[in-house]
Design a protein around this motif. Structure first.
Motif, short mmCIF file in Angstrom:
data_model
loop_
_atom_site.label_atom_id
_atom_site.label_comp_id
_atom_site.label_asym_id
_atom_site.label_seq_id
_atom_site.Cartn_x
_atom_site.Cartn_y
_atom_site.Cartn_z
N VAL A 4 13.60 56.84 33.26
CA VAL A 4 13.24 56.07 33.81
C VAL A 4 12.01 56.66 35.76
CG1 VAL A 4 12.92 53.86 35.55
CG2 VAL A 4 14.28 53.92 33.77
N GLU A 5 11.66 56.54 35.47
CA GLU A 5 10.19 56.60 37.20
C GLU A 5 9.86 56.32 38.04
OE1 GLU A 5 8.27 59.67 33.23
OE2 GLU A 5 9.34 57.32 34.33
N SER A 6 10.25 56.20 39.38
CA SER A 6 10.35 55.63 40.39
C SER A 6 8.87 55.94 41.72
CB SER A 6 10.92 55.16 40.90
OG SER A 6 11.76 55.27 41.12
N GLY A 7 8.75 55.40 42.66
CA GLY A 7 8.66 55.86 44.06
C GLY A 7 6.38 56.28 43.76
N GLY A 8 5.58 55.70 42.52
CA GLY A 8 4.43 56.18 42.66
C GLY A 8 3.84 55.06 43.96
N GLN A 38 -1.21 62.46 33.69
CA GLN A 38 -2.37 62.33 32.74
C GLN A 38 -3.15 61.27 33.56
OE1 GLN A 38 -1.79 60.71 28.56
NE2 GLN A 38 -4.09 61.74 28.27
N ALA A 39 -4.33 61.76 33.99
CA ALA A 39 -5.37 61.16 34.70
C ALA A 39 -6.25 60.23 33.49
CB ALA A 39 -6.10 61.30 35.68
N TYR A 94 4.89 61.67 34.78
CA TYR A 94 5.81 61.26 33.72
C TYR A 94 6.88 62.22 33.79
CZ TYR A 94 2.82 58.84 31.15
OH TYR A 94 1.16 57.97 30.89
N CYS A 95 7.79 61.95 33.14
CA CYS A 95 9.09 63.06 33.40
C CYS A 95 9.88 63.08 31.96
CB CYS A 95 10.21 62.73 34.46
SG CYS A 95 11.10 61.29 34.47
N THR A 116 4.11 56.72 35.94
CA THR A 116 4.30 55.60 37.34
C THR A 116 3.09 56.02 37.55
OG1 THR A 116 5.55 55.39 39.24
CG2 THR A 116 5.73 57.43 38.84
N GLN A 117 2.48 55.00 38.21
CA GLN A 117 0.84 55.23 38.95
C GLN A 117 1.13 56.42 39.81
OE1 GLN A 117 -2.00 54.82 37.04
NE2 GLN A 117 -2.71 55.66 38.72
N VAL A 118 0.10 56.93 40.34
CA VAL A 118 0.68 57.41 42.17
C VAL A 118 -1.50 57.76 42.29
CG1 VAL A 118 -0.39 59.44 43.04
CG2 VAL A 118 1.94 59.08 41.75
#
Length: 122
Positions: A4-8, A38-39, A94-95, A116-118
């Motif tokens: 679970v990614e977070s922080g974007g 991935q853009a 992504y991780c 997570t979107q940056v």
């Protein structure tokens, strides 16, 4: 198994952001961890890799000197510190977990997060 990614979020050019990826359901400390991005309209690219035990790290050329990957095995979490962000860093990050260093560098993975979107924009 979960990653679970977070922080974007949204950040201005030149700014910093730290992403986190919390892992569960597998023996995190034994796995090599990767960050990918991935853009829109572009292929997925590997950003950074960290070995089990954090002995080795590896970065894609465009990220060297700006991004730092780290891990905390006690918290089953891998991090990506991103500094000097540019508009071209805008992507979904992504991780991923993989069971060998060479497979990790080769773009393979065993487990994958949801991303997570940056967004880097003024």
């Amino acid at each position: 198994v979960q990653l679970v990614e977070s922080g974007g979020g949204l950040v201005q050019p030149g700014g910093s952001l730290t992403l986190s990826c919390a892992a569960s359901g597998f023996t995190f400390s034994r796995y090599v961890m990767n960050w990918y991005r991935q853009a829109p309209g572009k292929e997925r690219e590997r950003v950074a890799t960290i070995s089990s035990g954090a002995v080795l790290t590896n970065y894609a050329d465009s990220m060297k000197g700006r991004f730092t990957i780290s891990r905390n095995d006690a918290k089953n979490t891998v991090y990506l510190q991103m500094d000097s962000l540019k508009s071209e860093d805008t992507a979904v990050y992504y991780c991923a977990a993989v069971n060998s260093w060479n497979r990790g560098l080769g773009g393979y993975y065993d487990y994958w997060g949801q991303g997570t979107q940056v967004t880097v924009s003024s």
